[in-house]
Scaffold this active site. Structure first.
Site, PDB file in Angstrom:
ATOM      1  N   ASP A   1      19.010  26.396 -50.174  1.00  0.00           N
ATOM      2  CA  ASP A   1      20.166  25.501 -50.042  1.00  0.00           C
ATOM      3  C   ASP A   1      20.742  25.529 -48.632  1.00  0.00           C
ATOM      4  O   ASP A   1      21.340  26.519 -48.222  1.00  0.00           O
ATOM      5  CB  ASP A   1      21.267  25.943 -51.017  1.00  0.00           C
ATOM      6  CG  ASP A   1      20.966  25.555 -52.448  1.00  0.00           C
ATOM      7  OD1 ASP A   1      20.649  24.374 -52.686  1.00  0.00           O
ATOM      8  OD2 ASP A   1      21.048  26.434 -53.322  1.00  0.00           O
TER       9      ASP A   1
ATOM     10  N   SER B   1      17.629  29.954 -56.673  1.00  0.00           N
ATOM     11  CA  SER B   1      18.292  29.547 -55.421  1.00  0.00           C
ATOM     12  C   SER B   1      18.791  30.767 -54.666  1.00  0.00           C
ATOM     13  O   SER B   1      19.631  31.520 -55.168  1.00  0.00           O
ATOM     14  CB  SER B   1      19.476  28.628 -55.720  1.00  0.00           C
ATOM     15  OG  SER B   1      20.288  28.539 -54.557  1.00  0.00           O
TER      16      SER B   1
ATOM     17  N   MET C   1      23.419  24.012 -46.066  1.00  0.00           N
ATOM     18  CA  MET C   1      24.703  23.290 -46.065  1.00  0.00           C
ATOM     19  C   MET C   1      25.311  23.311 -44.671  1.00  0.00           C
ATOM     20  O   MET C   1      25.277  24.337 -43.990  1.00  0.00           O
ATOM     21  CB  MET C   1      25.687  23.971 -47.014  1.00  0.00           C
ATOM     22  CG  MET C   1      25.176  24.147 -48.423  1.00  0.00           C
ATOM     23  SD  MET C   1      26.443  24.957 -49.400  1.00  0.00           S
ATOM     24  CE  MET C   1      25.599  25.122 -50.963  1.00  0.00           C
TER      25      MET C   1
ATOM     26  N   ASP D   1      19.949  20.871 -60.756  1.00  0.00           N
ATOM     27  CA  ASP D   1      20.502  21.932 -59.911  1.00  0.00           C
ATOM     28  C   ASP D   1      22.007  22.050 -60.131  1.00  0.00           C
ATOM     29  O   ASP D   1      22.750  21.113 -59.854  1.00  0.00           O
ATOM     30  CB  ASP D   1      20.189  21.557 -58.443  1.00  0.00           C
ATOM     31  CG  ASP D   1      20.670  22.581 -57.447  1.00  0.00           C
ATOM     32  OD1 ASP D   1      21.146  23.659 -57.844  1.00  0.00           O
ATOM     33  OD2 ASP D   1      20.560  22.287 -56.226  1.00  0.00           O
TER      34      ASP D   1
ATOM     35  N   HIS E   1      16.589  22.208 -50.010  1.00  0.00           N
ATOM     36  CA  HIS E   1      17.616  21.242 -50.408  1.00  0.00           C
ATOM     37  C   HIS E   1      18.589  21.076 -49.244  1.00  0.00           C
ATOM     38  O   HIS E   1      19.437  21.938 -49.018  1.00  0.00           O
ATOM     39  CB  HIS E   1      18.303  21.789 -51.672  1.00  0.00           C
ATOM     40  CG  HIS E   1      19.405  20.942 -52.196  1.00  0.00           C
ATOM     41  ND1 HIS E   1      20.261  21.377 -53.192  1.00  0.00           N
ATOM     42  CD2 HIS E   1      19.802  19.675 -51.886  1.00  0.00           C
ATOM     43  CE1 HIS E   1      21.128  20.424 -53.461  1.00  0.00           C
ATOM     44  NE2 HIS E   1      20.883  19.387 -52.679  1.00  0.00           N
TER      45      HIS E   1
ATOM     46  N   HIS F   1      14.212  27.968 -54.153  1.00  0.00           N
ATOM     47  CA  HIS F   1      15.138  26.888 -53.804  1.00  0.00           C
ATOM     48  C   HIS F   1      16.024  27.360 -52.647  1.00  0.00           C
ATOM     49  O   HIS F   1      16.685  28.395 -52.732  1.00  0.00           O
ATOM     50  CB  HIS F   1      15.974  26.524 -55.029  1.00  0.00           C
ATOM     51  CG  HIS F   1      16.820  25.306 -54.849  1.00  0.00           C
ATOM     52  ND1 HIS F   1      16.317  24.024 -54.929  1.00  0.00           N
ATOM     53  CD2 HIS F   1      18.143  25.179 -54.592  1.00  0.00           C
ATOM     54  CE1 HIS F   1      17.297  23.152 -54.737  1.00  0.00           C
ATOM     55  NE2 HIS F   1      18.413  23.826 -54.525  1.00  0.00           N
TER      56      HIS F   1
ATOM     57  N   GLY G   1      27.599  27.582 -55.193  1.00  0.00           N
ATOM     58  CA  GLY G   1      26.943  28.165 -56.357  1.00  0.00           C
ATOM     59  C   GLY G   1      28.007  28.537 -57.377  1.00  0.00           C
ATOM     60  O   GLY G   1      29.202  28.535 -57.086  1.00  0.00           O
ATOM     61  N   GLY G   2      27.570  28.839 -58.583  1.00  0.00           N
ATOM     62  CA  GLY G   2      28.479  29.378 -59.592  1.00  0.00           C
ATOM     63  C   GLY G   2      29.411  28.381 -60.258  1.00  0.00           C
ATOM     64  O   GLY G   2      30.376  28.781 -60.901  1.00  0.00           O
TER      65      GLY G   2
ATOM     66  N   GLY H   1      27.535  21.937 -53.026  1.00  0.00           N
ATOM     67  CA  GLY H   1      28.416  22.653 -52.105  1.00  0.00           C
ATOM     68  C   GLY H   1      28.608  24.127 -52.411  1.00  0.00           C
ATOM     69  O   GLY H   1      28.767  24.922 -51.488  1.00  0.00           O
TER      70      GLY H   1
ATOM     71  N   MET I   1      21.621  19.810 -47.747  1.00  0.00           N
ATOM     72  CA  MET I   1      22.945  19.226 -47.981  1.00  0.00           C
ATOM     73  C   MET I   1      23.616  19.064 -46.618  1.00  0.00           C
ATOM     74  O   MET I   1      24.597  19.726 -46.295  1.00  0.00           O
ATOM     75  CB  MET I   1      23.765  20.151 -48.908  1.00  0.00           C
ATOM     76  CG  MET I   1      23.259  20.134 -50.336  1.00  0.00           C
ATOM     77  SD  MET I   1      23.921  21.493 -51.308  1.00  0.00           S
ATOM     78  CE  MET I   1      22.695  22.738 -50.948  1.00  0.00           C
TER      79      MET I   1
ATOM     80  N   MET J   1      21.767  16.489 -59.258  1.00  0.00           N
ATOM     81  CA  MET J   1      22.757  17.567 -59.215  1.00  0.00           C
ATOM     82  C   MET J   1      23.540  17.565 -60.524  1.00  0.00           C
ATOM     83  O   MET J   1      24.028  16.520 -60.968  1.00  0.00           O
ATOM     84  CB  MET J   1      23.733  17.362 -58.045  1.00  0.00           C
ATOM     85  CG  MET J   1      23.119  17.478 -56.654  1.00  0.00           C
ATOM     86  SD  MET J   1      22.302  19.041 -56.330  1.00  0.00           S
ATOM     87  CE  MET J   1      23.641  20.224 -56.563  1.00  0.00           C
TER      88      MET J   1
END
Ligand code: DX5
Ligand code: ZN
Length: 215
Positions: free
Chosen positions: A33, A6, A35, A170, A64, A31, A142-143, A140, A66, A135
């Site tokens: 992301d 990602s 948002m 994910d 992805h 990937h 990472g980490g 929302g 979001m 998910m």
């Protein structure tokens, strides 16, 4: 097993180089992301990033979304070069309409479920989606830490969708814990911080492959 690094955890000041590193290391999907600060609290980036990266990579662009009202944006992402476009079951678009729109643009369509969304919510779309994204953290950021409660949902999804179907997981996945979602039935692993947060992302991808062979 498909590995999908990602880019949310990549260094945006040298994104092209980071992408080239994971592609060379054998990651099949990238990937991406997206948002919007509405569906999820965070804001990341939009279709221009996909467009900029497209000429530099042959990886499958796994996008992805979001975002709320994804039906308004799927065309932008398709034109920018996304190959798979995944929307959240929690988004405020008509799901049937949006999936049809993605397919009409010649792209694969996925549906993502947050950890608290029942699997039953996706069943009405079972025959029309190409991928299910489960998910393993709340979308929302990472980490975050992998939520093991999702394991039974992965197993159930594999039973319902059958062996040949793509189930992506994910959130919070690393070489250390990847056997958990794989064992439950996932076949596509997203990893952000575990890969791009490492000193040597290529070594992490290699370690993931070796671990898969050892399972
Ligand atoms: C979270 C994103 C993830 C994120 C994963 O909302 O959908 O794709 O980048 O990051 P890690 O692997 O660090 O949990
Ligand atoms: Zn993601």
């Amino acid at each position: 097993m498909i590995i999908a690094p990602s880019i949310l955890s990549a260094d945006f000041s040298r994104l092209g180089e980071d992408v080239a590193i994971v592609e060379k290391a054998g990651a099949e999907y990238l990937h991406i992301d997206v948002m919007d600060g509405h569906l999820v609290p965070n804001i990341s980036f939009g279709a221009p990033i996909v467009k900029s990266l497209r000429p530099h990579s042959n990886m499958v662009f796994d996008t992805h979304l979001m975002i709320t009202e994804p039906h308004r944006y799927v065309e932008d992402f398709a034109k920018a070069g996304s190959d798979i476009i995944t929307i959240h079951i929690e988004c405020e678009s008509d799901i049937d309409y949006t999936i049809d729109k993605i397919h009409g643009l010649g792209k694969k369509a996925g549906i993502a479920l947050n950890p608290d969304a029942e699997l039953s919510r996706v069943l009405p779309y079972r025959d029309k989606i190409d991928m299910l994204l489960l998910m393993t953290v709340f979308a929302g950021f990472g980490g975050q830490k992998y939520i093991p409660d999702v394991n039974s949902k992965i197993t159930e999804a594999r039973k319902i969708f059958g062996e040949d179907f793509d189930i992506e997981v994910d959130g919070g996945i690393s070489a250390e814990n990847m056997q958990v979602p794989l064992g439950a039935g996932a076949n596509i692993l997203v990893a952000g911080s575990a890969i791009f947060g490492a000193k040597d992302p290529a070594a992490v991808i290699k370690a993931m492959r070796e671990k898969e062979c050892a399972l």
